[in-house]
Design an enzyme around this catalytic site. Structure first.
Site, mmCIF file in Angstrom:
data_model
loop_
_atom_site.group_PDB
_atom_site.id
_atom_site.type_symbol
_atom_site.label_atom_id
_atom_site.label_comp_id
_atom_site.label_asym_id
_atom_site.label_seq_id
_atom_site.Cartn_x
_atom_site.Cartn_y
_atom_site.Cartn_z
ATOM 1 N N ASP A 1 -9.916 2.829 2.375
ATOM 2 C CA ASP A 1 -9.946 2.085 3.650
ATOM 3 C C ASP A 1 -10.624 2.903 4.749
ATOM 4 O O ASP A 1 -11.401 2.368 5.538
ATOM 5 C CB ASP A 1 -8.525 1.752 4.117
ATOM 6 C CG ASP A 1 -7.904 0.610 3.338
ATOM 7 O OD1 ASP A 1 -8.663 -0.236 2.826
ATOM 8 O OD2 ASP A 1 -6.661 0.560 3.236
ATOM 9 N N LYS B 1 0.801 -1.237 0.000
ATOM 10 C CA LYS B 1 0.000 0.000 0.000
ATOM 11 C C LYS B 1 0.831 1.283 0.000
ATOM 12 O O LYS B 1 0.346 2.326 -0.413
ATOM 13 C CB LYS B 1 -0.951 0.015 1.197
ATOM 14 C CG LYS B 1 -2.082 -0.979 1.074
ATOM 15 C CD LYS B 1 -3.038 -0.826 2.229
ATOM 16 C CE LYS B 1 -4.102 -1.910 2.170
ATOM 17 N NZ LYS B 1 -5.137 -1.717 3.162
#
Ligand code: ATR
Length: 275
Positions: free
Chosen positions: A111, A74
């Site tokens: 997220d 990420k």
């Protein structure tokens, strides 16, 4: 309305290592097929030592239009960006890549939205005292979401220096130990503790009180979730967070509202069917 795979099928997926356990393909493909979109969503297991070459090659594919990024990439994905969203800038990681019409690479972080939507189904964190366990990548997205909702945030981490540093970066509080968990309205676990059967407890879960809300980002019925429920607290695992981050990614890629309920049903079936 399932569109047959043909020469014009668009490609999406999730880049990670490992990804074999990923549940994203299960529900993202339901979204595409219910809307009759000619696209598929696949797992892409990328070797850690060949990350750069693999992503570079993947991005050359004309019909590849985007993908999710999961552990441990990420942060590393940021170097491929032509543009990053404000959220990515603030959180420092991205979970969604989109290739635009003219081939530009845009990065987003969904997220934090996923977490917030899932948490809000249990409680509105505005003005609440929230204890965040952990100071890794997931913690950053969670803290960002909580700050945006004007919650009073406290961080605890096994390695205190790391927790203290993160607390400073985000301008939130830091707690040294977990003796006083009863003072918090909401407890969020972002550590990996609970993933394995033999993991130790982070604190004495019998101290959890009925007025508290517990959210564990791990998508599994962890001892933390089970014990919290036993004590009358509201508690959920991270499965809804997974769904909602994916829903936001789907919207970014397609510009369409996906069939959330059907995607949730498919995800639940896959999840509860295998544990
Ligand atoms: P992610 O991106 O999923 O958040 P990460 O960045 O590796 O993963 O962060 C893992 C988090 O879990 C960290 O806060 C880590 O604590 P440390 O900073 O002390 O390493 C926490 N963690 C992992 N195992 C733990 C354990 N046995 N007890 C407590 N915390 C643990």
């Amino acid at each position: 309305m399932v569109h047959p795979i043909n020469g014009k099928t668009l490609l999406y997926g999730v880049v990670g290592n490992p990804v074999k356990h990923s549940l994203s393909p299960v529900f993202q493909n339901v979204g595409f097929s219910k809307l009759g979109i000619n696209a598929v969503y696949l797992p892409f297991e990328v070797p850690k030592e060949n990350f750069k070459e693999t992503i570079k090659g993947l991005l050359f594919l004309e019909n590849l239009k985007g993908f999710n990024i999961t552990v441990p990439f990420k942060e590393r994905i940021l170097e491929f960006a032509d543009w990053v969203s404000e959220d990515v800038e603030q959180i420092g990681s991205a979970n969604t890549l989109k290739k635009t019409e003219n081939g530009k690479i845009e990065l987003y972080n969904t997220d934090w939205v996923g977490f917030l939507k899932a948490l809000k189904e249990l409680v509105n964190p505005e003005g609440k005292k929230v204890l965040v366990l952990g100071a890794g990548g997931t913690a950053k997205a969670v803290i960002y979401a909580l700050k945006k909702s004007r919650a009073e945030v406290y961080i605890w981490n096994r390695t205190p220096e790391k927790g203290r540093k993160l607390a400073e970066t985000f301008g939130v509080n830091f707690v040294e130990n977990l003796n006083e968990v009863r003072h918090f309205d909401i407890i969020v676990n972002t550590t990996s503790v609970g993933l394995r059967e033999d993991d130790p407890w982070l604190f004495d879960y019998s101290l959890i009180e009925p007025h508290q809300v517990v959210y564990d980002v791990i998508y599994k019925e962890t001892p933390l979730v089970v014990e919290a429920r036993k004590r009358g607290a509201k508690a959920e695992n991270g499965l809804k967070m997974l769904l909602y981050q994916g829903i936001e990614s789907f919207k970014i890629w397609t510009g369409k509202n996906p069939p959330v309920d059907e995607m949730w049903e498919a995800l639940k079936r896959a999840f509860y069917g295998r544990i």
